[in-house]
Design a protein around this motif. Sequence first.
Motif, PDB file in Angstrom:
ATOM      1  N   GLY B  95       0.839  -1.202   0.000  1.00  0.00           N
ATOM      2  CA  GLY B  95       0.000   0.000   0.000  1.00  0.00           C
ATOM      3  C   GLY B  95       0.863   1.236   0.000  1.00  0.00           C
ATOM      4  O   GLY B  95       1.943   1.243  -0.601  1.00  0.00           O
ATOM      5  N   LEU B  96       0.393   2.263   0.669  1.00  0.00           N
ATOM      6  CA  LEU B  96       1.088   3.554   0.647  1.00  0.00           C
ATOM      7  C   LEU B  96       2.078   3.708   1.795  1.00  0.00           C
ATOM      8  O   LEU B  96       1.794   3.335   2.938  1.00  0.00           O
ATOM      9  CB  LEU B  96       0.065   4.696   0.693  1.00  0.00           C
ATOM     10  N   HIS B  97       3.224   4.269   1.458  1.00  0.00           N
ATOM     11  CA  HIS B  97       4.289   4.587   2.400  1.00  0.00           C
ATOM     12  C   HIS B  97       4.563   6.072   2.233  1.00  0.00           C
ATOM     13  O   HIS B  97       4.263   6.646   1.178  1.00  0.00           O
ATOM     14  CB  HIS B  97       5.529   3.746   2.029  1.00  0.00           C
ATOM     15  N   ARG B  98       5.133   6.671   3.228  1.00  0.00           N
ATOM     16  CA  ARG B  98       5.498   8.093   3.150  1.00  0.00           C
ATOM     17  C   ARG B  98       6.315   8.378   1.873  1.00  0.00           C
ATOM     18  O   ARG B  98       6.182   9.422   1.261  1.00  0.00           O
ATOM     19  CB  ARG B  98       6.307   8.418   4.407  1.00  0.00           C
ATOM     20  N   ASN B  99       7.155   7.402   1.488  1.00  0.00           N
ATOM     21  CA  ASN B  99       7.965   7.564   0.270  1.00  0.00           C
ATOM     22  C   ASN B  99       7.100   7.866  -0.961  1.00  0.00           C
ATOM     23  O   ASN B  99       7.528   8.596  -1.855  1.00  0.00           O
ATOM     24  CB  ASN B  99       8.751   6.278  -0.033  1.00  0.00           C
ATOM     25  N   ASP B 100       5.924   7.280  -1.028  1.00  0.00           N
ATOM     26  CA  ASP B 100       5.069   7.465  -2.207  1.00  0.00           C
ATOM     27  C   ASP B 100       4.579   8.910  -2.314  1.00  0.00           C
ATOM     28  O   ASP B 100       4.468   9.447  -3.417  1.00  0.00           O
ATOM     29  CB  ASP B 100       3.888   6.492  -2.157  1.00  0.00           C
ATOM     30  N   PHE B 101       4.301   9.517  -1.178  1.00  0.00           N
ATOM     31  CA  PHE B 101       3.866  10.919  -1.178  1.00  0.00           C
ATOM     32  C   PHE B 101       5.034  11.827  -1.583  1.00  0.00           C
ATOM     33  O   PHE B 101       4.845  12.805  -2.312  1.00  0.00           O
ATOM     34  CB  PHE B 101       3.321  11.294   0.205  1.00  0.00           C
ATOM     35  N   ILE B 102       6.228  11.485  -1.101  1.00  0.00           N
ATOM     36  CA  ILE B 102       7.428  12.248  -1.490  1.00  0.00           C
ATOM     37  C   ILE B 102       7.626  12.165  -3.001  1.00  0.00           C
ATOM     38  O   ILE B 102       7.843  13.175  -3.677  1.00  0.00           O
ATOM     39  CB  ILE B 102       8.677  11.698  -0.742  1.00  0.00           C
TER      40      ILE B 102
END
Lengths: 122, 122
Positions: B95-102
């Motif tokens: 799923g989503l990790h902080r890295n994906d938002f970065i």
Amino acid sequence: MNKLTELKCKACQSGEAPMSQTEIADLKSELPDWKIVDIGGVARLEREYKFDDFAQALAFTNKIGYLAEAEQHHPAILTEWGRVKVSWWTHKVKGLHRNDFIMAAKTDDAVKMEPADMHAYR
Amino acid sequence: MNKLTELKCKACQSGEAPMSQTEIADLKSELPDWKIVDIGGVARLEREYKFDDFAQALAFTNKIGYLAEAEQHHPAILTEWGRVKVSWWTHKVKGLHRNDFIMAAKTDDAVKMEPADMHAYR
């Protein structure tokens, strides 16, 4: 070499008659690794290629881009780490045109070619 | 500039706790043009960008590829005539990790940058 790779795309017209099932079956037999999929009622030719990493996948995407610009016929290309999925169809006929089979055959050739050799398609 | 673009991806581990809904909402507020989609139970950040032709779309795909290699975090990129759809998610956390938002924030920046300026991300 697949005989389709020796052909060039021909401009198609809106409202042009779609390919007959016999013609589709004949051309599809030249492309055993491709499948025909239905996306929202529109038939596409689709194939996924595997690679060892992202860089090789992106390099292949660029080779397909070169082909597409050379023939002015453009696919959908899904690039991910280690794989590229290519879909060819013809917007104007809302499905498959002979051009799509030609481009699929050229795509199969391109995967084996060095980027510098792609100018053969120009 | 979005504050997320100043951050670097951090290596994540299998089994790492997924982001909380509060953290997702906080970071999502920085990315108004992105949507969160569910693909087979896995959340992804997704955005489609429009371009005037195929060449510009493919050039953007390559800029995203540069970012992805620089951070060693790789998206799915769907390239078509006049548009590119980018999807970021993290395989290891399903799923989503902080890295994906970065990476999504950096993708938004990249669309405005010249290819030669992309080395700023290296």
